[in-house]
Design a protein around this motif. Structure first.
Motif, PDB file in Angstrom:
ATOM      1  N   LYS A   1       0.833  -1.207   0.000  1.00  0.00           N
ATOM      2  CA  LYS A   1       0.000   0.000   0.000  1.00  0.00           C
ATOM      3  C   LYS A   1       0.865   1.254   0.000  1.00  0.00           C
ATOM      4  CE  LYS A   1      -3.814   2.217   2.479  1.00  0.00           C
ATOM      5  NZ  LYS A   1      -4.758   2.101   3.626  1.00  0.00           N
ATOM      6  N   ALA A   2       1.877   1.281   0.879  1.00  0.00           N
ATOM      7  CA  ALA A   2       2.761   2.443   0.951  1.00  0.00           C
ATOM      8  C   ALA A   2       3.523   2.618  -0.363  1.00  0.00           C
ATOM      9  CB  ALA A   2       3.736   2.291   2.122  1.00  0.00           C
ATOM     10  N   PHE A   3       3.999   1.519  -0.922  1.00  0.00           N
ATOM     11  CA  PHE A   3       4.758   1.575  -2.180  1.00  0.00           C
ATOM     12  C   PHE A   3       3.925   2.206  -3.293  1.00  0.00           C
ATOM     13  CE2 PHE A   3       6.015  -0.437  -6.225  1.00  0.00           C
ATOM     14  CZ  PHE A   3       7.369  -0.114  -6.258  1.00  0.00           C
ATOM     15  N   LEU A   4       2.688   1.777  -3.432  1.00  0.00           N
ATOM     16  CA  LEU A   4       1.823   2.281  -4.499  1.00  0.00           C
ATOM     17  C   LEU A   4       1.445   3.739  -4.275  1.00  0.00           C
ATOM     18  CD1 LEU A   4      -0.528  -0.817  -4.927  1.00  0.00           C
ATOM     19  CD2 LEU A   4       1.352  -0.130  -6.424  1.00  0.00           C
ATOM     20  N   LEU A   5       1.054   4.074  -3.042  1.00  0.00           N
ATOM     21  CA  LEU A   5       0.620   5.451  -2.765  1.00  0.00           C
ATOM     22  C   LEU A   5       1.780   6.438  -2.855  1.00  0.00           C
ATOM     23  CD1 LEU A   5      -1.942   4.962   0.159  1.00  0.00           C
ATOM     24  CD2 LEU A   5      -2.407   5.390  -2.256  1.00  0.00           C
ATOM     25  N   LEU A   6       2.954   6.022  -2.439  1.00  0.00           N
ATOM     26  CA  LEU A   6       4.113   6.912  -2.518  1.00  0.00           C
ATOM     27  C   LEU A   6       4.488   7.183  -3.971  1.00  0.00           C
ATOM     28  CD1 LEU A   6       6.164   5.403   0.418  1.00  0.00           C
ATOM     29  CD2 LEU A   6       5.469   7.802   0.253  1.00  0.00           C
TER      30      LEU A   6
ATOM     31  N   GLU B   1       2.414   7.102  -6.460  1.00  0.00           N
ATOM     32  CA  GLU B   1       1.352   7.950  -6.999  1.00  0.00           C
ATOM     33  C   GLU B   1       1.520   9.409  -6.571  1.00  0.00           C
ATOM     34  OE1 GLU B   1      -2.343   6.188  -5.879  1.00  0.00           O
ATOM     35  OE2 GLU B   1      -2.085   4.438  -7.182  1.00  0.00           O
ATOM     36  N   SER B   2       2.154   9.608  -5.407  1.00  0.00           N
ATOM     37  CA  SER B   2       2.397  10.978  -4.942  1.00  0.00           C
ATOM     38  C   SER B   2       3.638  11.591  -5.593  1.00  0.00           C
ATOM     39  CB  SER B   2       2.562  10.987  -3.416  1.00  0.00           C
ATOM     40  OG  SER B   2       3.812  10.446  -3.033  1.00  0.00           O
ATOM     41  N   GLY B   3       4.347  10.785  -6.389  1.00  0.00           N
ATOM     42  CA  GLY B   3       5.537  11.288  -7.084  1.00  0.00           C
ATOM     43  C   GLY B   3       6.851  10.955  -6.408  1.00  0.00           C
ATOM     44  N   GLN B   4       6.816  10.137  -5.334  1.00  0.00           N
ATOM     45  CA  GLN B   4       8.041   9.786  -4.629  1.00  0.00           C
ATOM     46  C   GLN B   4       8.607   8.471  -5.172  1.00  0.00           C
ATOM     47  OE1 GLN B   4      10.065  11.237  -2.145  1.00  0.00           O
ATOM     48  NE2 GLN B   4      11.308   9.505  -2.832  1.00  0.00           N
TER      49      GLN B   4
END
Length: 313
Positions: A61-66, A68-71
């Motif tokens: 979850k963190a990998f995907l959302l990060l 998507e946030s550009g990180q």
């Protein structure tokens, strides 16, 4: 110049982060809000890369959302990070220490971002993972059914569960087949793989989901990804055994089964297996070598298929 890297130790509830160089540490909740705060923390410190360990899915979850946030993010092998920490004289293990060691490991190894899989790839991987779970559960329930003494109530209960698992298996297989057929490249690769006798729909699904690099990496790299590459163990005049370890267990296990089947139909694979047996190779060594040979063949076919597809489009 040393990269600014954020190491993150992932647990079910928390994300412990450490920016290196500087050893600036903070802890965040492992939810959407906490992940957004982690992304802001990385931007604040101009982190070029965020690195976390593979932790059985807790990091997804963190990998995907990060991303998507550009990180930009990378996934590190947890065992290698632990060995690195001990080699650096840090036997202690806490969440904060682990985060710092992940960042230092990434700096020394010069890790690159792990590409974000497409939504279709994520969906396919999830479907195949669920199919694998249902298949394993079905085997267990059938074993219980065969071992059951005469008991009409228990038999009916197990039969109900088995029927449910079979329905779920058929549904999942249909969804996976539709996904592959609807994607032009995947459909072309699937058709290419089926040209090898013994390679059926489930094997294709496993390869597509768990080894998307097939046909992109060279033969040595793809064998290493699957955990089928022999590891040298020589010193001076001693020539040690060359074991295999690591890699993607799901792909490796299906290749063991399929290679044994394919060798019955393919004369060259069968001859390769027979030569290894005649040379006195151990049974497991023969299995590994046969699976690796099949994977190399599939990788070559996939490489050609990708080139044909690219030229056609």
């Amino acid at each position: 110049m040393m990269k600014i890297i954020c190491g993150v130790d992932v647990s079910k509830a928390r994300l412990d982060a450490c920016i290196m160089p500087g050893a600036v540490s903070r802890s965040f909740d492992n939810d959407a809000s906490g992940i957004a705060q982690l992304a802001a923390f990385c931007r604040q410190h101009a982190a070029e890369l965020l690195v976390m360990e593979a932790t059985g899915g807790l990091e997804r979850k963190a990998f995907l959302l990060l991303w998507e946030s550009g990180q930009p993010c990378a996934i590190a092998n947890a065992a290698r990070v632990r060995l690195f920490a001990e080699a650096m004289g840090v036997p202690e293990k806490t969440d904060r220490i682990d985060a710092a060691m992940i960042a230092r490991f990434a700096q020394v190894q010069d890790l690159r971002p792990t590409p974000l899989p497409s939504r279709a790839q994520q969906r396919l991987k999830a479907l195949v993972a669920r199919l694998r779970q249902v298949t394993d559960d079905l085997v267990v329930q059938k074993q219980r059914r065969s071992a059951l003494l005469e008991d009409a109530e228990m038999t009916a209960s197990l039969d109900e569960v088995i029927a449910l698992l079979k329905r779920q298996s058929r549904t999942l297989e249909g969804e996976i087949a539709s996904m592959i057929d609807d994607d032009p490249l995947w459909a072309h690769l699937a058709s290419t793989f089926r040209s090898v006798k013994g390679v059926a729909d489930r094997t294709i699904a496993w390869l597509m989901a768990d080894l998307p690099e097939i046909g992109i990496y060279d033969n040595k790299a793809i064998a290493k990804l699957a955990g089928l590459a022999p590891i040298a163990d020589d010193s001076g005049k001693r020539k040690g055994k060359r074991p295999v370890r690591g890699g993607r267990a799901g792909v490796r296990s299906i290749l063991f089964l399929v290679a044994a089947i394919a060798a019955r139909y393919d004369q060259s694979l069968g001859a390769f297996r027979d030569r290894a047996i005649q040379q006195g190779k151990a049974k497991m060594v023969v299995r590994i070598a046969l699976a690796r040979k099949l994977l190399v063949r599939l990788n070559a076919k996939a490489r050609d298929a990708r080139a044909q597809f690219a030229n056609a489009t």
